[in-house]
Structure formats: C-alpha cells, structure tokens
Design a protein around this motif. Sequence first.
Motif: not given
Length: 78
Positions: A41-49
Amino acid sequence: MNKKINLIIGAGVLGAYLALELLKKREKIIVTTRTVKKKMKNYNYLNIQKKVKFERLDINNKIAVEKIIEKYRPDKIF
C-alpha cells in the motif's frame, strides 16, 4: 561506479518515505517485511513499488537476519 545498497527493515510508512528519498539519490533499496504482498500500500501510493526489492524477513530470527545481510552486503541498514 556501483550503486549503494540500502537495507530497510520494515515496509511501513516511514520505510516507504525513506525508500523514496534514497531512490532520488539513485540508490538500490531492499525492503524487509514479515509478509510480502503483491500490493504494498505505502509503496504503491508513492509509485515506487517496482523500484524496490522486497524480502520476507522476521527480525526476531537472528539467522535469517544474518543471511539477508550476507546476501546483499548493504552499505547502510535502516
């Protein structure tokens, strides 16, 4: 010149924002978490997953921690 490797223990909000800042410096990021999910979730939100590598790790398991450190030989551990 080789990229610096950073190991972040924990995939929470703080880990995600730290990863974002380190990625801006073009550093390689390994993130450890107890449960690797397809969507962080957090990495998707920042678009860095897709820019970080996730590894499953229970930090209470000393041998597993040693293996991760030996495998990646990180320059920094957060």
